[in-house]
Design an enzyme around this catalytic site. Structure first.
Site, PDB file in Angstrom:
ATOM      1  N   GLU A   1       0.844  -1.222   0.000  1.00 44.08           N
ATOM      2  CA  GLU A   1       0.000   0.000   0.000  1.00 44.08           C
ATOM      3  C   GLU A   1       0.865   1.253   0.000  1.00 44.08           C
ATOM      4  O   GLU A   1       0.562   2.238   0.678  1.00 44.08           O
ATOM      5  CB  GLU A   1      -1.023  -0.041   1.134  1.00 44.08           C
ATOM      6  CG  GLU A   1      -1.958  -1.232   0.953  1.00 44.08           C
ATOM      7  CD  GLU A   1      -3.363  -1.018   1.406  1.00 44.08           C
ATOM      8  OE1 GLU A   1      -3.812   0.128   1.471  1.00 44.08           O
ATOM      9  OE2 GLU A   1      -4.029  -2.043   1.674  1.00 44.08           O
TER      10      GLU A   1
HETATM   11  N1  CAA Z   1      -6.413  11.817  -3.903  1.00 41.86           N
HETATM   12  C1  CAA Z   1      -6.962  12.344  -5.011  1.00 41.86           C
HETATM   13  N2  CAA Z   1      -6.252  12.609  -6.130  1.00 41.86           N
HETATM   14  C2  CAA Z   1      -4.950  12.291  -6.099  1.00 41.86           C
HETATM   15  C3  CAA Z   1      -4.320  11.738  -4.986  1.00 41.86           C
HETATM   16  C4  CAA Z   1      -5.106  11.491  -3.846  1.00 41.86           C
HETATM   17  N3  CAA Z   1      -4.587  10.962  -2.749  1.00 41.86           N
HETATM   18  N4  CAA Z   1      -3.010  11.534  -5.258  1.00 41.86           N
HETATM   19  C5  CAA Z   1      -2.826  11.975  -6.508  1.00 41.86           C
HETATM   20  N5  CAA Z   1      -4.002  12.420  -7.025  1.00 41.86           N
HETATM   21  C6  CAA Z   1      -4.235  13.013  -8.333  1.00 41.86           C
HETATM   22  C7  CAA Z   1      -3.428  14.304  -8.451  1.00 41.86           C
HETATM   23  O1  CAA Z   1      -4.156  15.409  -7.937  1.00 41.86           O
HETATM   24  C8  CAA Z   1      -3.212  14.408  -9.943  1.00 41.86           C
HETATM   25  O2  CAA Z   1      -4.391  14.904 -10.520  1.00 41.86           O
HETATM   26  P1  CAA Z   1      -4.340  16.100 -11.610  1.00 41.86           P
HETATM   27  O3  CAA Z   1      -3.623  15.480 -12.779  1.00 41.86           O
HETATM   28  O4  CAA Z   1      -5.763  16.416 -11.851  1.00 41.86           O
HETATM   29  O5  CAA Z   1      -3.555  17.189 -10.983  1.00 41.86           O
HETATM   30  C9  CAA Z   1      -3.072  12.963 -10.384  1.00 41.86           C
HETATM   31  O6  CAA Z   1      -3.709  12.177  -9.361  1.00 41.86           O
HETATM   32  C10 CAA Z   1      -1.634  12.527 -10.514  1.00 41.86           C
HETATM   33  O7  CAA Z   1      -1.003  12.757  -9.261  1.00 41.86           O
HETATM   34  P2  CAA Z   1       0.563  12.782  -9.063  1.00 41.86           P
HETATM   35  O8  CAA Z   1       1.149  13.711 -10.097  1.00 41.86           O
HETATM   36  O9  CAA Z   1       0.847  13.055  -7.646  1.00 41.86           O
HETATM   37  O10 CAA Z   1       0.955  11.297  -9.467  1.00 41.86           O
HETATM   38  P3  CAA Z   1       2.342  10.550  -9.458  1.00 41.86           P
HETATM   39  O11 CAA Z   1       2.461   9.795 -10.715  1.00 41.86           O
HETATM   40  O12 CAA Z   1       3.427  11.501  -9.078  1.00 41.86           O
HETATM   41  O13 CAA Z   1       2.117   9.436  -8.337  1.00 41.86           O
HETATM   42  C11 CAA Z   1       2.212   8.556  -6.115  1.00 41.86           C
HETATM   43  C12 CAA Z   1       1.818   9.712  -7.038  1.00 41.86           C
HETATM   44  C13 CAA Z   1       1.773   9.031  -4.731  1.00 41.86           C
HETATM   45  C14 CAA Z   1       3.679   8.262  -6.139  1.00 41.86           C
HETATM   46  C15 CAA Z   1       1.401   7.300  -6.527  1.00 41.86           C
HETATM   47  O14 CAA Z   1       1.860   6.756  -7.758  1.00 41.86           O
HETATM   48  C16 CAA Z   1       1.457   6.210  -5.465  1.00 41.86           C
HETATM   49  O15 CAA Z   1       0.708   6.258  -4.501  1.00 41.86           O
HETATM   50  N6  CAA Z   1       2.317   5.192  -5.628  1.00 41.86           N
HETATM   51  C17 CAA Z   1       2.352   4.053  -4.736  1.00 41.86           C
HETATM   52  C18 CAA Z   1       1.409   2.988  -5.218  1.00 41.86           C
HETATM   53  C19 CAA Z   1       0.897   2.122  -4.114  1.00 41.86           C
HETATM   54  O16 CAA Z   1       0.695   2.552  -2.995  1.00 41.86           O
HETATM   55  N7  CAA Z   1       0.653   0.861  -4.443  1.00 41.86           N
HETATM   56  C20 CAA Z   1       0.091  -0.029  -3.508  1.00 41.86           C
HETATM   57  C21 CAA Z   1      -0.589  -1.120  -4.235  1.00 41.86           C
HETATM   58  S1  CAA Z   1      -1.954  -1.807  -3.382  1.00 41.86           S
HETATM   59  C22 CAA Z   1      -1.347  -2.840  -2.229  1.00 41.86           C
HETATM   60  O17 CAA Z   1      -0.226  -2.835  -1.895  1.00 41.86           O
HETATM   61  C23 CAA Z   1      -2.403  -3.676  -1.622  1.00 41.86           C
HETATM   62  C24 CAA Z   1      -1.991  -4.789  -0.768  1.00 41.86           C
HETATM   63  O18 CAA Z   1      -1.168  -5.624  -1.136  1.00 41.86           O
HETATM   64  C25 CAA Z   1      -2.630  -4.995   0.517  1.00 41.86           C
END
Ligand code: CAA
Length: 379
Positions: free
Chosen positions: A363
């Site tokens: 996550e």
């Molecule tokens: N809420 C709403 N919108 C959001 C947001 C949020 N928390 N975070 C980003 N956005 C939106 C931004 O506002 C942006 O929108 P606009 O284009 O309209 O401005 C768009 O999304 C893109 O945002 P970023 O430019 O910030 O995106 P990024 O490519 O830089 O990525 C990141 C951001 C936080 C690194 C994201 O890629 C991330 O969270 N990565 C980690 C992935 C992850 O957590 N994976 C877990 C998999 S699930 C798992 O693990 C389950 C399990 O096994 C139990």
């Protein structure tokens, strides 16, 4: 300001604690060893209403809140982190986006059986080439009349192979980058959907983690979750809350390890007195208990914020970051307190230590939590 849990929260804690001790703990080590998921345990959680804690009764839930859900994940993880994450992924990764973005029909069709525990939920975001960079996914969804045709694969799927309903993210318009991603509800019996490799893992071994594969998998357009192009936002918002579920899991793991280490330190006599009375060990226990309390407060705060409808994304990333590191630190210390015995499978602390590690990875890694937090405090 009030730090006292409500009667309802105390009641849920007691109920889940009793259930965890009586029904989950006895087979935790054996299920870990055999990498075996036990559907019976999930069914019993359903009977207690645990599979739909925060959802309203009209959708099959028990109409409680995110704090109650975190308390349940914590108490389950205190004895078995695999059971904790099964519930966490089911509720906050699969149930939440359907509850928040689903149409009334989708909620009745998918959320309700999940809340009742008749069906299990999963979440498909990660791909072989896109982990931390979730926006780099390659799975595609191409519209064809009343259907979307999905092609690609997702990996590291918690509840993979046991889930009946997956919330899946796919690219519907590659030119639009983040805004070209959409979310879909995919049922496991859809032709073209299959379950791939099951991972052999260091920890949470009785929670199945698999690949899921889409080969010309035709999903009704009615199964699109939210609007076309809204998928990345839905994925991120889902993780905002999901991360706090992992924080709760980490708090539970750490507490379980502290419970075991405390009992052991009170019994184990060296140099003529119980090791708990030796300052080196006593101070370790004090530091462990203090870190857990801080992690728990962060976790409950984020859950409370979400339940109150207040912003919680930053707090949830903070709770996951701090609680995950706490779980790793505390479980490592627990093994140290047990000494050589702690390194064997005769005691549960080595399992807690193996289980803790994943809370720093999934996550969103701890590094991604720092990215999220730093972006939020500097924007
Ligand atoms: N809420 C709403 N919108 C959001 C947001 C949020 N928390 N975070 C980003 N956005 C939106 C931004 O506002 C942006 O929108 P606009 O284009 O309209 O401005 C768009 O999304 C893109 O945002 P970023 O430019 O910030 O995106 P990024 O490519 O830089 O990525 C990141 C951001 C936080 C690194 C994201 O890629 C991330 O969270 N990565 C980690 C992935 C992850 O957590 N994976 C877990 C998999 S699930 C798992 O693990 C389950 C399990 O096994 C139990």
């Amino acid at each position: 300001m009030n730090f006292k849990l409500s009667e309802e929260h105390e009641m849920i804690r007691k109920m889940v604690r009793d259930f965890a001790r009586n029904e989950v703990a006895p087979t935790a080590a054996e299920r870990d060893e055999e990498e075996r998921f036990d559907r019976e345990i999930f069914n019993k959680m359903a009977e207690l209403g645990l599979t739909g804690i925060p959802w309203p009764e009209e959708y099959g839930g028990i109409g409680s809140d995110y704090l109650a859900y975190c308390i349940a994940v914590e108490e389950l993880s205190r004895v078995c982190a695999s059971t904790g994450v099964t519930l966490s992924a089911h509720t906050s990764l699969a149930g939440w986006p359907i509850y928040k973005f689903g149409s009334e029909e989708q909620k009745q069709k998918f959320l309700r059986p999940m809340a009742l525990g008749e069906k299990i939920g999963g979440y498909g975001l990660t791909e072989p080439g896109s982990g931390s960079d979730a926006g780099g996914m390659k799975t595609t969804a191409r519209r064809d009349g009343d259907e979307f045709i999905l092609n690609g694969s997702k990996i590291f799927i918690t509840n993979g192979g046991i889930a009946d309903i997956y919330v899946v993210f796919a690219v519907t318009d590659a030119a639009q980058k983040h805004k070209g991603t959409s979310a879909f509800i995919v049922e496991s019996d859809t032709p073209g959907f299959s379950v791939g490799k099951k991972e052999k893992k260091l920890g949470i071994r009785s929670s199945p983690t698999t690949e899921i594969i889409f080969e010309d998998c035709r999903v009704p357009a009615a199964n699109m979750l939210g609007a076309e192009g809204e998928g990345f936002k839905i994925a991120m918002m889902t993780l905002d809350g999901g991360r706090n579920g992992i924080a709760a899991q980490a708090v539970g793991i750490a507490q379980g390890a502290l419970d075991a280490a405390t009992d052991y330190a009170k019994e184990r006599v060296q140099f003529g007195k119980p090791i708990a009375q030796q300052q080196g060990v006593g101070f370790k226990l004090a530091d462990m208990a203090t870190s857990i309390e801080a992690a728990r407060l962060l976790t409950y705060q984020a859950a409370w914020l979400e339940s109150e409808g207040l912003p919680y994304g930053k707090e949830s990333a903070m709770s996951k970051l701090f609680a995950g590191d706490t779980a790793m630190k505390v479980t490592t210390e627990a093994v140290q307190i047990f000494g050589g015995y702690g390194y064997t499978k005769d005691y549960p602390v080595e399992r807690y230590m193996r289980d803790a590690k994943i809370t720093q990875i999934y996550e969103g890694t701890q590094e991604i939590q720092r990215l999220v937090i730093s972006r939020m405090i500097t924007k």
